[in-house]
Scaffold this motif. Structure first.
Motif, PDB file in Angstrom:
ATOM      1  N   ASN A  26      49.386  -6.390  57.157  1.00  0.00           N
ATOM      2  CA  ASN A  26      48.209  -5.750  56.560  1.00  0.00           C
ATOM      3  C   ASN A  26      48.350  -4.247  56.423  1.00  0.00           C
ATOM      4  N   LYS A  27      49.574  -3.750  56.526  1.00  0.00           N
ATOM      5  CA  LYS A  27      49.832  -2.310  56.522  1.00  0.00           C
ATOM      6  C   LYS A  27      49.219  -1.589  55.317  1.00  0.00           C
ATOM      7  N   GLU A  28      49.358  -2.163  54.148  1.00  0.00           N
ATOM      8  CA  GLU A  28      48.860  -1.515  52.929  1.00  0.00           C
ATOM      9  C   GLU A  28      47.330  -1.378  52.962  1.00  0.00           C
ATOM     10  N   LYS A  29      46.641  -2.454  53.322  1.00  0.00           N
ATOM     11  CA  LYS A  29      45.180  -2.415  53.411  1.00  0.00           C
ATOM     12  C   LYS A  29      44.729  -1.437  54.496  1.00  0.00           C
ATOM     13  N   LEU A  30      45.433  -1.443  55.611  1.00  0.00           N
ATOM     14  CA  LEU A  30      45.073  -0.557  56.725  1.00  0.00           C
ATOM     15  C   LEU A  30      45.256   0.909  56.356  1.00  0.00           C
ATOM     16  N   THR A  31      46.312   1.217  55.600  1.00  0.00           N
ATOM     17  CA  THR A  31      46.547   2.596  55.167  1.00  0.00           C
ATOM     18  C   THR A  31      45.380   3.088  54.338  1.00  0.00           C
ATOM     19  N   MET A  32      44.815   2.199  53.516  1.00  0.00           N
ATOM     20  CA  MET A  32      43.660   2.567  52.695  1.00  0.00           C
ATOM     21  C   MET A  32      42.429   2.856  53.549  1.00  0.00           C
ATOM     22  N   LYS A  33      42.403   2.327  54.790  1.00  0.00           N
ATOM     23  CA  LYS A  33      41.304   2.582  55.716  1.00  0.00           C
ATOM     24  C   LYS A  33      41.589   3.773  56.621  1.00  0.00           C
ATOM     25  N   GLY A  34      42.738   4.419  56.412  1.00  0.00           N
ATOM     26  CA  GLY A  34      43.093   5.577  57.226  1.00  0.00           C
ATOM     27  C   GLY A  34      43.905   5.249  58.458  1.00  0.00           C
ATOM     28  N   VAL A  35      44.358   4.005  58.569  1.00  0.00           N
ATOM     29  CA  VAL A  35      45.186   3.592  59.702  1.00  0.00           C
ATOM     30  C   VAL A  35      46.641   3.729  59.273  1.00  0.00           C
ATOM     31  N   ASN A  36      47.344   4.706  59.849  1.00  0.00           N
ATOM     32  CA  ASN A  36      48.694   5.028  59.380  1.00  0.00           C
ATOM     33  C   ASN A  36      49.817   4.719  60.366  1.00  0.00           C
ATOM     34  N   SER A  37      49.482   4.106  61.497  1.00  0.00           N
ATOM     35  CA  SER A  37      50.520   3.781  62.475  1.00  0.00           C
ATOM     36  C   SER A  37      50.083   2.573  63.285  1.00  0.00           C
ATOM     37  N   PHE A  38      51.021   1.996  64.010  1.00  0.00           N
ATOM     38  CA  PHE A  38      50.693   0.853  64.866  1.00  0.00           C
ATOM     39  C   PHE A  38      49.726   1.284  65.966  1.00  0.00           C
ATOM     40  N   ALA A  39      49.941   2.454  66.557  1.00  0.00           N
ATOM     41  CA  ALA A  39      49.017   2.966  67.588  1.00  0.00           C
ATOM     42  C   ALA A  39      47.628   3.167  66.989  1.00  0.00           C
ATOM     43  N   GLY A  40      47.571   3.664  65.754  1.00  0.00           N
ATOM     44  CA  GLY A  40      46.294   3.826  65.065  1.00  0.00           C
ATOM     45  C   GLY A  40      45.619   2.486  64.828  1.00  0.00           C
ATOM     46  N   TYR A  41      46.411   1.466  64.527  1.00  0.00           N
ATOM     47  CA  TYR A  41      45.879   0.115  64.325  1.00  0.00           C
ATOM     48  C   TYR A  41      45.258  -0.410  65.615  1.00  0.00           C
ATOM     49  N   ILE A  42      45.952  -0.240  66.720  1.00  0.00           N
ATOM     50  CA  ILE A  42      45.427  -0.707  68.021  1.00  0.00           C
ATOM     51  C   ILE A  42      44.127   0.021  68.345  1.00  0.00           C
ATOM     52  N   THR A  43      44.088   1.332  68.106  1.00  0.00           N
ATOM     53  CA  THR A  43      42.863   2.100  68.335  1.00  0.00           C
ATOM     54  C   THR A  43      41.736   1.578  67.452  1.00  0.00           C
ATOM     55  N   TYR A  44      42.042   1.330  66.176  1.00  0.00           N
ATOM     56  CA  TYR A  44      41.069   0.796  65.224  1.00  0.00           C
ATOM     57  C   TYR A  44      40.520  -0.551  65.717  1.00  0.00           C
ATOM     58  N   MET A  45      41.397  -1.436  66.167  1.00  0.00           N
ATOM     59  CA  MET A  45      40.983  -2.752  66.645  1.00  0.00           C
ATOM     60  C   MET A  45      40.120  -2.644  67.902  1.00  0.00           C
ATOM     61  N   LEU A  46      40.482  -1.764  68.816  1.00  0.00           N
ATOM     62  CA  LEU A  46      39.688  -1.586  70.033  1.00  0.00           C
ATOM     63  C   LEU A  46      38.301  -1.045  69.705  1.00  0.00           C
ATOM     64  N   GLU A  47      38.230  -0.063  68.816  1.00  0.00           N
ATOM     65  CA  GLU A  47      36.930   0.493  68.421  1.00  0.00           C
ATOM     66  C   GLU A  47      36.081  -0.568  67.736  1.00  0.00           C
ATOM     67  N   ASP A  48      36.684  -1.367  66.868  1.00  0.00           N
ATOM     68  CA  ASP A  48      35.979  -2.433  66.174  1.00  0.00           C
ATOM     69  C   ASP A  48      35.444  -3.459  67.172  1.00  0.00           C
ATOM     70  N   SER A  49      36.259  -3.805  68.153  1.00  0.00           N
ATOM     71  CA  SER A  49      35.858  -4.761  69.175  1.00  0.00           C
ATOM     72  C   SER A  49      34.687  -4.220  70.007  1.00  0.00           C
ATOM     73  N   MET A  50      34.749  -2.943  70.352  1.00  0.00           N
ATOM     74  CA  MET A  50      33.661  -2.340  71.128  1.00  0.00           C
ATOM     75  C   MET A  50      32.363  -2.329  70.327  1.00  0.00           C
ATOM     76  N   LEU A  51      32.454  -2.076  69.030  1.00  0.00           N
ATOM     77  CA  LEU A  51      31.272  -2.075  68.172  1.00  0.00           C
ATOM     78  C   LEU A  51      30.654  -3.468  68.121  1.00  0.00           C
ATOM     79  N   LYS A  52      31.491  -4.502  67.990  1.00  0.00           N
ATOM     80  CA  LYS A  52      30.995  -5.874  67.966  1.00  0.00           C
ATOM     81  C   LYS A  52      30.331  -6.224  69.293  1.00  0.00           C
ATOM     82  N   ASP A  53      30.970  -5.842  70.410  1.00  0.00           N
ATOM     83  CA  ASP A  53      30.406  -6.118  71.727  1.00  0.00           C
ATOM     84  C   ASP A  53      29.069  -5.413  71.907  1.00  0.00           C
TER      85      ASP A  53
END
Length: 128
Positions: A26-53
């Protein structure tokens, strides 16, 4: 040693590889969301999970999931002591109890991981 202002965590190789595979696919879609690295992806996923919780914790005592069907979710609304039916119609969620497209029932439905994933795969996004 991580850079100043950062922390490191340890996860199993199996978990790392699963997340890395999803990131790569999903690298291309993630780049469009401002996620430019694997570490950025993990941060994005953790923030998303916290928002859902946070959403889940806010509404869970007031609403209970009863069933999930193809295009509808049945909830017990303990606030109104009624059954709420949230349906997917015309590309969006609609609560038949509240007669609304944006109510606490809809917010709760978005917090259910199974529903969130299904709606996300259809291109629907939560705008809350």
């Amino acid at each position: 040693m991580p850079k100043p202002g950062f922390k490191s965590i340890t996860i199993s190789e199996q978990v790392y590889e699963k997340f890395y595979d999803v990131y790569e696919k999903n690298k291309e879609k993630l780049t469009m969301k401002g996620v430019n690295s694997f570490a950025g992806y993990i941060t994005y996923m953790l923030e998303d999970s916290m928002l859902k919780d946070k959403t889940f914790a806010k509404y869970a005592p007031k609403l209970e999931l009863m069933s999930i069907e193809d295009d509808r979710v049945i909830l017990k609304n303990n606030i109104q002591n009624r059954i709420a039916e949230v349906v997917f119609q015309r590309g969006e969620l609609y609560c038949q109890l509240c007669e609304a497209k944006d109510c606490h029932c809809i917010g709760y439905v978005w917090s259910i991981p199974e529903i969130y994933e299904k709606l996300n795969s259809k291109g629907l996004r939560n705008h809350r």
